[in-house]
Scaffold this motif. Structure first.
Motif, PDB file in Angstrom:
ATOM      1  N   ARG A 292       0.829  -1.213   0.000  1.00 48.39           N
ATOM      2  CA  ARG A 292       0.000   0.000   0.000  1.00 48.39           C
ATOM      3  C   ARG A 292       0.857   1.253   0.000  1.00 48.39           C
ATOM      4  NH1 ARG A 292      -4.637  -1.879   4.272  1.00 48.39           N
ATOM      5  NH2 ARG A 292      -5.883  -3.036   2.774  1.00 48.39           N
ATOM      6  N   GLU A 293       1.933   1.248   0.783  1.00 44.42           N
ATOM      7  CA  GLU A 293       2.843   2.400   0.802  1.00 44.42           C
ATOM      8  C   GLU A 293       3.495   2.587  -0.556  1.00 44.42           C
ATOM      9  OE1 GLU A 293       5.634   1.923   3.979  1.00 44.42           O
ATOM     10  OE2 GLU A 293       4.067   1.849   5.511  1.00 44.42           O
ATOM     11  N   LEU A 294       3.904   1.480  -1.180  1.00 45.45           N
ATOM     12  CA  LEU A 294       4.528   1.556  -2.502  1.00 45.45           C
ATOM     13  C   LEU A 294       3.546   2.079  -3.542  1.00 45.45           C
ATOM     14  CD1 LEU A 294       7.026   0.916  -4.225  1.00 45.45           C
ATOM     15  CD2 LEU A 294       6.104  -1.378  -4.542  1.00 45.45           C
ATOM     16  N   LEU A 295       2.322   1.614  -3.474  1.00 43.54           N
ATOM     17  CA  LEU A 295       1.305   2.084  -4.410  1.00 43.54           C
ATOM     18  C   LEU A 295       1.007   3.565  -4.199  1.00 43.54           C
ATOM     19  CD1 LEU A 295      -0.706   1.370  -6.634  1.00 43.54           C
ATOM     20  CD2 LEU A 295      -2.323   0.715  -4.849  1.00 43.54           C
ATOM     21  N   GLN A 296       0.946   4.008  -2.957  1.00 41.53           N
ATOM     22  CA  GLN A 296       0.711   5.424  -2.684  1.00 41.53           C
ATOM     23  C   GLN A 296       1.884   6.278  -3.168  1.00 41.53           C
ATOM     24  OE1 GLN A 296      -2.206   6.769  -1.591  1.00 41.53           O
ATOM     25  NE2 GLN A 296      -1.212   8.666  -2.181  1.00 41.53           N
ATOM     26  N   ALA A 297       3.112   5.775  -2.986  1.00 39.95           N
ATOM     27  CA  ALA A 297       4.289   6.503  -3.477  1.00 39.95           C
ATOM     28  C   ALA A 297       4.254   6.606  -5.004  1.00 39.95           C
ATOM     29  CB  ALA A 297       5.563   5.809  -3.017  1.00 39.95           C
ATOM     30  N   TRP A 298       3.839   5.519  -5.670  1.00 38.21           N
ATOM     31  CA  TRP A 298       3.718   5.546  -7.129  1.00 38.21           C
ATOM     32  C   TRP A 298       2.672   6.567  -7.567  1.00 38.21           C
ATOM     33  CZ3 TRP A 298       5.556   4.742 -11.717  1.00 38.21           C
ATOM     34  CH2 TRP A 298       4.707   4.683 -12.803  1.00 38.21           C
ATOM     35  N   ARG A 299       1.545   6.595  -6.885  1.00 35.69           N
ATOM     36  CA  ARG A 299       0.499   7.558  -7.232  1.00 35.69           C
ATOM     37  C   ARG A 299       0.972   8.987  -7.002  1.00 35.69           C
ATOM     38  NH1 ARG A 299      -4.372   4.178  -4.394  1.00 35.69           N
ATOM     39  NH2 ARG A 299      -4.772   2.770  -6.132  1.00 35.69           N
ATOM     40  N   ASP A 300       1.683   9.221  -5.909  1.00 37.18           N
ATOM     41  CA  ASP A 300       2.208  10.557  -5.632  1.00 37.18           C
ATOM     42  C   ASP A 300       3.218  10.977  -6.692  1.00 37.18           C
ATOM     43  OD1 ASP A 300       0.631  10.638  -3.372  1.00 37.18           O
ATOM     44  OD2 ASP A 300       2.267  10.173  -1.979  1.00 37.18           O
ATOM     45  N   ALA A 301       4.112  10.052  -7.068  1.00 37.81           N
ATOM     46  CA  ALA A 301       5.119  10.364  -8.083  1.00 37.81           C
ATOM     47  C   ALA A 301       4.469  10.642  -9.432  1.00 37.81           C
ATOM     48  CB  ALA A 301       6.115   9.210  -8.199  1.00 37.81           C
ATOM     49  N   LYS A 302       3.457   9.848  -9.771  1.00 37.54           N
ATOM     50  CA  LYS A 302       2.761  10.042 -11.037  1.00 37.54           C
ATOM     51  C   LYS A 302       2.046  11.395 -11.061  1.00 37.54           C
ATOM     52  CE  LYS A 302      -0.818   7.482 -11.962  1.00 37.54           C
ATOM     53  NZ  LYS A 302      -1.755   6.400 -12.339  1.00 37.54           N
ATOM     54  N   ALA A 303       1.397  11.735  -9.969  1.00 34.39           N
ATOM     55  CA  ALA A 303       0.701  13.030  -9.895  1.00 34.39           C
ATOM     56  C   ALA A 303       1.703  14.177  -9.971  1.00 34.39           C
ATOM     57  CB  ALA A 303      -0.105  13.116  -8.611  1.00 34.39           C
ATOM     58  N   SER A 304       2.830  14.032  -9.302  1.00 29.40           N
ATOM     59  CA  SER A 304       3.857  15.060  -9.321  1.00 29.40           C
ATOM     60  C   SER A 304       4.441  15.225 -10.725  1.00 29.40           C
ATOM     61  CB  SER A 304       4.953  14.704  -8.322  1.00 29.40           C
ATOM     62  OG  SER A 304       5.984  15.647  -8.354  1.00 29.40           O
TER      63      SER A 304
END
Length: 102
Positions: A58-70
């Motif tokens: 879940r943390e990895l998926l959230q980091a991926w989503r944050d990076a993609k949004a950024s």
């Protein structure tokens, strides 16, 4: 007594005594629990560290989503800056700034 034994006994009870609401609910509950355990075993998430693994995923998926949004935000900002720069160059050209430079 294992879950399989419990389910087998409940089904036998329902067959012999008739199936009242309590027995049917117990059969559904036990079969659901057994099915959920089988799925977790097949996915490799039945061990003691599975909860930590899920948390890390879940943390990895959230980091991926944050990076993609950024990344999207940065790309849009650069595109907008480029458009404004071209607009500014066009305005300068229309106003005749090129003649002042010569």
């Amino acid at each position: 007594m294992t879950r399989e034994d419990m389910l087998a006994r409940l089904i036998a009870q329902a067959a012999s005594e008739g199936s009242d609401l309590v027995t049917l609910r117990a059969v559904v509950e036990e079969s659901s629990e057994l099915g959920a355990r089988r799925v977790l075993e097949r996915l490799g998430l039945s061990d003691d560290g599975a909860h930590d693994d899920i948390d890390e995923l879940r943390e990895l998926l959230q980091a991926w989503r944050d990076a993609k949004a950024s990344a999207w935000k940065a790309a849009v900002e650069w595109i907008v800056r480029g458009i404004f720069a071209l607009l500014l160059v066009g305005i300068a050209y229309r106003l005749g700034v090129t003649e002042l430079v010569r």
